[in-house]
Design a protein around this motif. Structure first.
Motif, PDB file in Angstrom:
ATOM      1  N   VAL A  62       0.838  -1.206   0.000  1.00 26.14           N
ATOM      2  CA  VAL A  62       0.000   0.000   0.000  1.00 26.14           C
ATOM      3  C   VAL A  62       0.866   1.247   0.000  1.00 26.14           C
ATOM      4  CG1 VAL A  62      -1.648   1.348   1.354  1.00 26.14           C
ATOM      5  CG2 VAL A  62      -1.966  -1.118   1.106  1.00 26.14           C
ATOM      6  N   ALA A  63       1.910   1.255   0.830  1.00 25.73           N
ATOM      7  CA  ALA A  63       2.786   2.427   0.898  1.00 25.73           C
ATOM      8  C   ALA A  63       3.514   2.655  -0.418  1.00 25.73           C
ATOM      9  CB  ALA A  63       3.795   2.255   2.036  1.00 25.73           C
ATOM     10  N   GLU A  64       3.950   1.577  -1.060  1.00 25.79           N
ATOM     11  CA  GLU A  64       4.652   1.724  -2.338  1.00 25.79           C
ATOM     12  C   GLU A  64       3.711   2.276  -3.409  1.00 25.79           C
ATOM     13  OE1 GLU A  64       7.564  -0.892  -5.301  1.00 25.79           O
ATOM     14  OE2 GLU A  64       6.603  -1.828  -3.564  1.00 25.79           O
ATOM     15  N   SER A  69       7.547   4.676  -4.237  1.00 25.86           N
ATOM     16  CA  SER A  69       8.950   4.502  -3.850  1.00 25.86           C
ATOM     17  C   SER A  69       9.067   3.337  -2.882  1.00 25.86           C
ATOM     18  CB  SER A  69       9.498   5.772  -3.184  1.00 25.86           C
ATOM     19  OG  SER A  69      10.773   5.528  -2.602  1.00 25.86           O
ATOM     20  N   VAL A  70       9.899   2.355  -3.237  1.00 26.46           N
ATOM     21  CA  VAL A  70      10.091   1.219  -2.354  1.00 26.46           C
ATOM     22  C   VAL A  70      10.862   1.632  -1.103  1.00 26.46           C
ATOM     23  CG1 VAL A  70      12.252   0.462  -3.445  1.00 26.46           C
ATOM     24  CG2 VAL A  70      10.778  -1.209  -2.300  1.00 26.46           C
ATOM     25  N   TRP A  71      11.707   2.668  -1.230  1.00 23.23           N
ATOM     26  CA  TRP A  71      12.473   3.151  -0.080  1.00 23.23           C
ATOM     27  C   TRP A  71      11.556   3.782   0.961  1.00 23.23           C
ATOM     28  CZ3 TRP A  71      17.491   1.931   0.493  1.00 23.23           C
ATOM     29  CH2 TRP A  71      18.179   1.501  -0.661  1.00 23.23           C
ATOM     30  N   ILE A  76       8.413   3.455   6.012  1.00 27.27           N
ATOM     31  CA  ILE A  76       7.127   3.505   6.709  1.00 27.27           C
ATOM     32  C   ILE A  76       6.885   2.201   7.472  1.00 27.27           C
ATOM     33  CG2 ILE A  76       4.624   3.471   6.325  1.00 27.27           C
ATOM     34  CD1 ILE A  76       5.063   5.542   4.120  1.00 27.27           C
ATOM     35  N   ALA A  77       7.199   1.075   6.825  1.00 23.61           N
ATOM     36  CA  ALA A  77       7.023  -0.217   7.482  1.00 23.61           C
ATOM     37  C   ALA A  77       7.902  -0.316   8.727  1.00 23.61           C
ATOM     38  CB  ALA A  77       7.343  -1.351   6.514  1.00 23.61           C
TER      39      ALA A  77
END
Length: 257
Positions: A62-64, A69-71, A76-77
């Motif tokens: 969800v964040a990506e 951005s995977v970074w 966030i994780a």
């Protein structure tokens, strides 16, 4: 509103499972320590699998998607997991409670609280992250919520039995053991409500909510469950239980989610 109702209903199912697990303690004989440790290992496996497959991975996805951005997603994780673990650690330090074998924790006020309520609070602190994870999972989608609810409820049944049997072993009547075990599950629909409302307010909170719930569960696994299962020399059986619980929850997540 539909997601909120589903989240609360999922928490209620888990609470009912906790109570249902305690019912055999009304008529059954005392559970062996080896069986208890195996069942607790199973609970740890279910929670560990749910934390990774149903919470952390969806949180990163969800964040990506949100930030491209995977970074950022990984950051966030990491932050969510740390905050969730820190939150439960704070509860553990500040709320007076008592564990069955390791004694009182949570400050000097423990001496002012009846011993049975200290046990109830100890299990409630354990159960709150489970309810939170169910609510947050329903905030993602219904299939994910059903997967987490099913896995948590399955592990709540032997967990409820273990708590009730332990209370009977400490001298409480079987009826009181059932009632107090049921009370430990009350926090699960409360946690589910808080979780689903939080992630329903803003989509931006969803990855934080998912990984926060995972961190809370990981703290409980490492701080409470695994040490308990290795305390009495039954670590091999407990490990088998953990692996079985992890595999079962992974299977449920893949097939239902």
């Amino acid at each position: 509103m539909s997601d909120i109702l589903w989240g609360v209903a999922g928490g209620l199912v888990a609470a009912i499972a906790t109570t249902a697990g305690a019912v055999p303690a009304l008529v059954g004989r005392k559970m062996s320590q080896a069986t208890s440790d195996t069942m607790l290992g199973f609970a740890a496996g279910v929670m560990l699998s749910a934390a990774y497959f149903s919470l952390i991975l969806p949180g990163i996805e969800v964040a990506e998607a949100q930030y491209r951005s995977v970074w950022i997603a990984a950051g966030i994780a990491a932050a969510g997991i740390a905050l969730g673990a820190g939150f439960v650690a704070m509860l553990n330090r500040s709320i007076p409670h008592e564990h069955f074998r390791t004694g009182p924790e949570g400050g000097a006020d423990a001496a002012k609280v009846a011993r049975i309520w200290l046990f109830v609070l100890a299990i409630a602190i354990h159960n709150f992250p489970e309810g939170l994870s169910i609510g947050v999972a329903f905030g993602v989608d219904r299939s994910n919520g059903l997967s987490v609810m099913t896995g948590i409820s399955l592990q709540d049944i032997p967990e409820g039995l273990a708590v009730a049997v332990a209370l009977v072993g400490l001298g409480y009547s079987r009826r009181k053991a059932l009632v107090y075990t049921a009370l430990t599950g009350v926090v699960e629909p409360v946690g589910a409500l808080l979780g689903v409302v939080a992630v329903s307010v803003s989509a931006a909170l969803l990855p934080f909510g998912l990984t926060f719930a995972a961190g809370a569960m990981l703290y409980i696994i490492s701080h409470e469950i695994v040490p308990e299962t290795h305390r009495n020399g039954h670590q091999e059986r407990a490990t088998v239980g953990l692996i079985f619980g992890l595999i079962l929850m992974m299977f449920l997540d893949v097939t239902l989610g």
